[in-house]
Design a protein around this motif. Structure first.
Motif, PDB file in Angstrom:
ATOM      1  N   TYR A   4      59.796  30.911  26.289  1.00  0.00           N
ATOM      2  CA  TYR A   4      61.243  31.132  26.169  1.00  0.00           C
ATOM      3  C   TYR A   4      61.819  31.781  27.426  1.00  0.00           C
ATOM      4  O   TYR A   4      63.007  31.705  27.687  1.00  0.00           O
ATOM      5  CB  TYR A   4      61.560  32.051  24.981  1.00  0.00           C
ATOM      6  N   SER A  48      73.099  38.888  16.001  1.00  0.00           N
ATOM      7  CA  SER A  48      71.882  38.490  15.277  1.00  0.00           C
ATOM      8  C   SER A  48      70.846  39.606  15.384  1.00  0.00           C
ATOM      9  O   SER A  48      70.994  40.536  16.188  1.00  0.00           O
ATOM     10  CB  SER A  48      71.262  37.241  15.893  1.00  0.00           C
ATOM     11  N   TYR A  93      66.034  36.191  16.468  1.00  0.00           N
ATOM     12  CA  TYR A  93      66.732  35.248  17.357  1.00  0.00           C
ATOM     13  C   TYR A  93      65.748  34.495  18.265  1.00  0.00           C
ATOM     14  O   TYR A  93      64.820  35.066  18.815  1.00  0.00           O
ATOM     15  CB  TYR A  93      67.738  36.034  18.208  1.00  0.00           C
ATOM     16  N   GLU A  94      66.004  33.201  18.420  1.00  0.00           N
ATOM     17  CA  GLU A  94      65.228  32.396  19.380  1.00  0.00           C
ATOM     18  C   GLU A  94      66.205  31.559  20.187  1.00  0.00           C
ATOM     19  O   GLU A  94      67.161  31.023  19.623  1.00  0.00           O
ATOM     20  CB  GLU A  94      64.242  31.475  18.649  1.00  0.00           C
ATOM     21  N   PRO A  95      65.974  31.439  21.506  1.00  0.00           N
ATOM     22  CA  PRO A  95      66.942  30.684  22.324  1.00  0.00           C
ATOM     23  C   PRO A  95      66.773  29.183  22.108  1.00  0.00           C
ATOM     24  O   PRO A  95      65.666  28.720  21.859  1.00  0.00           O
ATOM     25  CB  PRO A  95      66.542  31.066  23.748  1.00  0.00           C
ATOM     26  N   ARG A  96      67.885  28.436  22.213  1.00  0.00           N
ATOM     27  CA  ARG A  96      67.783  26.965  22.071  1.00  0.00           C
ATOM     28  C   ARG A  96      67.103  26.366  23.285  1.00  0.00           C
ATOM     29  O   ARG A  96      66.347  25.420  23.194  1.00  0.00           O
ATOM     30  CB  ARG A  96      69.181  26.372  21.913  1.00  0.00           C
ATOM     31  N   LYS A  97      67.416  26.946  24.463  1.00  0.00           N
ATOM     32  CA  LYS A  97      66.778  26.470  25.706  1.00  0.00           C
ATOM     33  C   LYS A  97      66.141  27.673  26.386  1.00  0.00           C
ATOM     34  O   LYS A  97      66.640  28.791  26.268  1.00  0.00           O
ATOM     35  CB  LYS A  97      67.846  25.891  26.640  1.00  0.00           C
ATOM     36  N   TRP A 142      57.937  35.780  23.223  1.00  0.00           N
ATOM     37  CA  TRP A 142      58.891  35.111  24.127  1.00  0.00           C
ATOM     38  C   TRP A 142      58.172  34.472  25.314  1.00  0.00           C
ATOM     39  O   TRP A 142      58.451  33.335  25.689  1.00  0.00           O
ATOM     40  CB  TRP A 142      59.945  36.109  24.624  1.00  0.00           C
ATOM     41  N   ASP A 184      73.202  35.772  27.168  1.00  0.00           N
ATOM     42  CA  ASP A 184      73.372  35.824  25.719  1.00  0.00           C
ATOM     43  C   ASP A 184      73.013  37.242  25.291  1.00  0.00           C
ATOM     44  O   ASP A 184      71.855  37.676  25.455  1.00  0.00           O
ATOM     45  CB  ASP A 184      72.456  34.803  25.019  1.00  0.00           C
TER      46      ASP A 184
END
Ligand SMILES: C[S@@+](CC[C@H](N)C(=O)[O-])C[C@H]1O[C@@H](n2cnc3c(N)ncnc32)[C@H](O)[C@@H]1O
Length: 358
Positions: free
Chosen positions: A293, A256, A261-265, A288, A234
């Motif tokens: 994360y 973004s 931004y933050e990852p979903r997984k 993170w 990503d």
């Protein structure tokens, strides 16, 4: 050997000197650094006669941020006879240095170094032959002989243990810029991997199928490296990504703000090349890792104009404290890589066992 010769990036002699002085004092090897702005090297002179050897045996070379390469040296050869430079150097190698497995003739990374490269190249074969004949080279030795000419009549000669020194002469990573890479910055991430990740762990920690996030990704030099290793990335940046890289199908471009931004997984790798305040980037990386994360992160920190060594130490401590608050066992190192300019690169890895995130 009471001199430790340290190669560094020209302009960073002060940082290199402060770092080695602090580390040597912590190791109980007392002495003083000698540094001059722009020289591309620093000397640490120990009070005890074999202090450089003791210091090199107590300090992990890879923990040094501002030193590119090091070796313990005998005092400067000041008046080498032009008609027989080999004679005095060979005598010193026999009398004061261990039998070595290899010989490197290095130069400092300055214009003076460039001037010395012709002599260095011409000298290596005859000097190696002379060392061999004298029984001073043996493949079984873990030492490497180092020689640096400062002029036609001046040189530093010494030795370093191969496993506890840089794998490249002068600590300069000679990496070829891949034609397909979208930016020169790609070399920074490649060099960081060489520096921070042992070669025998690449297949596990840089393997195909791992998920990665690249913050400040455009135009895609770092993402390109991750894609080459078969990862899915990503890429977070408002700027445009290289269209050919996007055709790989392994990259999702997210326009973004990297700080939001933050990852979903969770992902395995976070890499971050956002040029912002180093404290801001450090706290982002801390978040993170603390939030789980990612498991490993490589990030670039632009250094301030002044107090650069102090700044790195301060940020390192902040990260350590944040990780300790979460009871996370980590590995954290910084290095001013060859491809870094006014920057250092950080590497943070969570060691607490928790299975590999893919
Ligand atoms: C030095 S470049 C990155 C180069 C990239 N690593 C490469 O190899 O091609 C820095 C990038 O950070 C991006 N950037 C700056 N602030 C950002 C932010 N808050 N969020 C995301 N990207 C940001 C810029 O748009 C720029 O593309």
């Amino acid at each position: 050997m009471n001199h430790l010769f340290l190669h560094c990036r020209p302009g960073f002699e002060k940082e290199c000197a402060s770092e080695i002085a602090e580390i040597a004092a912590d190791a109980g090897v007392y002495g003083f650094p000698k540094a001059r702005e722009g020289d591309g090297y620093v000397l640490y002179v120990t009070h005890e006669p074999d202090g450089a050897v003791r210091l090199m045996s107590k300090v992990d070379f890879h923990s040094l941020v501002f030193t590119r390469q090091w070796f313990g040296a005998v005092p400067l050869f000041d008046e080498l006879p032009v008609s027989d430079r080999i004679g005095p150097l060979l005598t010193a190698a026999i009398e004061s240095l261990p039998v070595c497995g290899d010989l490197w003739i290095e130069t400092v990374d300055t214009n003076l170094g460039k001037e010395m490269s012709g002599l260095s190249k011409k000298f290596i074969h005859p000097f190696r032959q002379a060392l061999k004949k004298a029984g001073r080279l043996s493949e079984r030795s873990s030492w490497r002989l180092h020689l640096v000419f400062m002029s036609g009549t001046q040189a530093w000669l010494g030795a370093a243990r191969i496993p506890n020194s840089a794998v490249w002469p002068m600590g300069i990573a000679r990496l070829r810029l891949p034609r397909a890479a979208p930016s020169r910055a790609t070399l920074k991430l490649e060099e960081a991997w060489h520096h921070f990740i042992p070669a025998n762990e690449w297949d596990e920690r840089l393997c195909g199928g791992l998920k990665a996030v690249d913050l400040g990704a455009a135009p895609g030099g770092w993402t390109w490296q991750l894609v080459q290793r078969g990862m899915f990335v990503d890429a977070v940046d408002n700027g445009p990504m290289d269209p050919v890289l996007m055709e790989s199908g392994q990259v999702r471009h997210l326009k973004s703000d990297g700080f939001v931004y933050e990852p979903r997984k969770a992902v395995y790798w976070l890499v971050c090349d956002i040029a912002d305040k180093p404290a801001r980037v450090t706290s982002l990386i801390g978040k993170w890792v603390a939030e789980g994360y990612c498991r490993e992160a490589i990030f670039n920190l632009k250094l301030p104009m002044k107090q650069r060594y102090a700044e790195v130490k301060k940020l390192e401590q902040r990260l350590q404290e944040k990780m300790a608050e979460r009871d996370l066992r980590i590995e954290l190192r910084f290095k001013q890589l060859y491809h870094d300019r006014e920057e250092v690169t950080g590497h943070l890895r969570v060691l607490t066992p928790a299975g590999v995130i893919r």
